[in-house]
Scaffold this motif. Structure first.
Motif, mmCIF file in Angstrom:
data_model
loop_
_atom_site.group_PDB
_atom_site.id
_atom_site.type_symbol
_atom_site.label_atom_id
_atom_site.label_comp_id
_atom_site.label_asym_id
_atom_site.label_seq_id
_atom_site.Cartn_x
_atom_site.Cartn_y
_atom_site.Cartn_z
ATOM 1 N N GLN A 57 15.910 43.508 -22.541
ATOM 2 C CA GLN A 57 15.931 43.289 -23.988
ATOM 3 C C GLN A 57 14.688 43.871 -24.650
ATOM 4 O O GLN A 57 14.751 44.394 -25.753
ATOM 5 C CB GLN A 57 16.047 41.799 -24.303
ATOM 6 C CG GLN A 57 17.426 41.254 -24.033
ATOM 7 C CD GLN A 57 17.549 39.763 -24.303
ATOM 8 O OE1 GLN A 57 16.574 39.024 -24.228
ATOM 9 N NE2 GLN A 57 18.753 39.337 -24.611
ATOM 10 N N ASP A 58 13.542 43.797 -23.945
ATOM 11 C CA ASP A 58 12.296 44.321 -24.495
ATOM 12 C C ASP A 58 12.206 45.833 -24.378
ATOM 13 O O ASP A 58 11.647 46.491 -25.238
ATOM 14 C CB ASP A 58 11.093 43.694 -23.789
ATOM 15 C CG ASP A 58 10.985 42.200 -24.078
ATOM 16 O OD1 ASP A 58 11.620 41.720 -25.035
ATOM 17 O OD2 ASP A 58 10.263 41.511 -23.324
ATOM 18 N N MET A 83 19.949 49.611 -30.620
ATOM 19 C CA MET A 83 20.360 48.604 -29.630
ATOM 20 C C MET A 83 21.514 49.161 -28.804
ATOM 21 O O MET A 83 22.435 49.747 -29.339
ATOM 22 C CB MET A 83 20.791 47.339 -30.379
ATOM 23 C CG MET A 83 21.152 46.174 -29.501
ATOM 24 S SD MET A 83 19.646 45.509 -28.776
ATOM 25 C CE MET A 83 20.321 44.248 -27.752
ATOM 26 N N GLN A 84 21.438 48.961 -27.517
ATOM 27 C CA GLN A 84 22.489 49.443 -26.636
ATOM 28 C C GLN A 84 23.700 48.522 -26.692
ATOM 29 O O GLN A 84 23.595 47.357 -27.058
ATOM 30 C CB GLN A 84 21.988 49.462 -25.201
ATOM 31 C CG GLN A 84 20.956 50.510 -24.925
ATOM 32 C CD GLN A 84 20.570 50.448 -23.465
ATOM 33 O OE1 GLN A 84 19.978 49.481 -23.043
ATOM 34 N NE2 GLN A 84 20.923 51.468 -22.735
ATOM 35 N N ASP A 85 24.855 49.060 -26.290
ATOM 36 C CA ASP A 85 26.013 48.181 -26.206
ATOM 37 C C ASP A 85 25.886 47.297 -24.975
ATOM 38 O O ASP A 85 25.098 47.558 -24.070
ATOM 39 C CB ASP A 85 27.328 48.961 -26.239
ATOM 40 C CG ASP A 85 27.537 49.860 -25.034
ATOM 41 O OD1 ASP A 85 26.829 49.694 -24.034
ATOM 42 O OD2 ASP A 85 28.431 50.716 -25.106
ATOM 43 N N ILE A 131 16.482 36.195 -12.895
ATOM 44 C CA ILE A 131 17.425 36.347 -14.017
ATOM 45 C C ILE A 131 16.652 36.431 -15.325
ATOM 46 O O ILE A 131 16.873 37.350 -16.132
ATOM 47 C CB ILE A 131 18.446 35.187 -14.060
ATOM 48 C CG1 ILE A 131 19.420 35.298 -12.885
ATOM 49 C CG2 ILE A 131 19.189 35.166 -15.401
ATOM 50 C CD1 ILE A 131 20.311 34.074 -12.702
ATOM 51 N N ASN A 132 15.735 35.497 -15.546
ATOM 52 C CA ASN A 132 14.958 35.484 -16.797
ATOM 53 C C ASN A 132 14.127 36.748 -16.948
ATOM 54 O O ASN A 132 14.061 37.337 -18.037
ATOM 55 C CB ASN A 132 14.062 34.245 -16.849
ATOM 56 C CG ASN A 132 14.857 32.972 -17.009
ATOM 57 O OD1 ASN A 132 15.970 32.981 -17.522
ATOM 58 N ND2 ASN A 132 14.296 31.866 -16.546
ATOM 59 N N LEU A 174 23.700 47.316 -21.188
ATOM 60 C CA LEU A 174 22.714 46.274 -20.886
ATOM 61 C C LEU A 174 23.071 45.554 -19.597
ATOM 62 O O LEU A 174 22.202 45.274 -18.768
ATOM 63 C CB LEU A 174 22.622 45.264 -22.033
ATOM 64 C CG LEU A 174 21.918 45.734 -23.295
ATOM 65 C CD1 LEU A 174 21.997 44.662 -24.376
ATOM 66 C CD2 LEU A 174 20.478 46.090 -23.014
ATOM 67 N N ILE A 175 24.348 45.272 -19.416
ATOM 68 C CA ILE A 175 24.798 44.592 -18.202
ATOM 69 C C ILE A 175 24.553 45.465 -16.983
ATOM 70 O O ILE A 175 24.091 44.991 -15.936
ATOM 71 C CB ILE A 175 26.277 44.179 -18.322
ATOM 72 C CG1 ILE A 175 26.408 43.062 -19.352
ATOM 73 C CG2 ILE A 175 26.849 43.748 -16.978
ATOM 74 C CD1 ILE A 175 27.832 42.752 -19.779
#
Length: 95
Positions: A88-89, A1-3, A80-81, A7-8
């Motif tokens: 995330q996927d 998982m990335q920090d 956004i969604n 992700l942002i």
């Protein structure tokens, strides 16, 4: 998982691309995790979060809220969604 900072960053890149499809502009505000979205109809939405990916979108009432405003709001929420789900996927797919 990335920090979360990666992700942002991925979210912001993908979200900018999506907004361009609707001719909307994304401006980063001075306060961290706060953005301003301006539509071609000059509607302004504020997007922010305290705990990513729980994103808040707020309409800034600077004029009359029209049907077009509602259409842009739905499109922005959809973007956004989509962007949150995509990163995330499939983290690190956005360059």
């Amino acid at each position: 998982m990335q920090d979360s900072s990666n992700l942002i960053s991925e979210f912001e890149t993908l979200f900018r691309q999506k907004l361009k499809l609707n001719n909307c502009k994304l401006k980063k505000k001075k306060q961290e995790n706060n953005y301003e979205i301006i539509t071609p109809a000059k509607d302004i939405f504020l997007m922010s979060w305290c705990d990513f990916p729980e994103i808040n979108l707020t309409y800034q009432p600077i004029g009359v809220r029209t049907h077009q405003t509602v259409v842009y709001e739905r499109a922005i929420r959809s973007h956004i969604n989509f962007c949150v789900s995509s990163i995330q996927d499939n983290p690190q797919t956005v360059v």
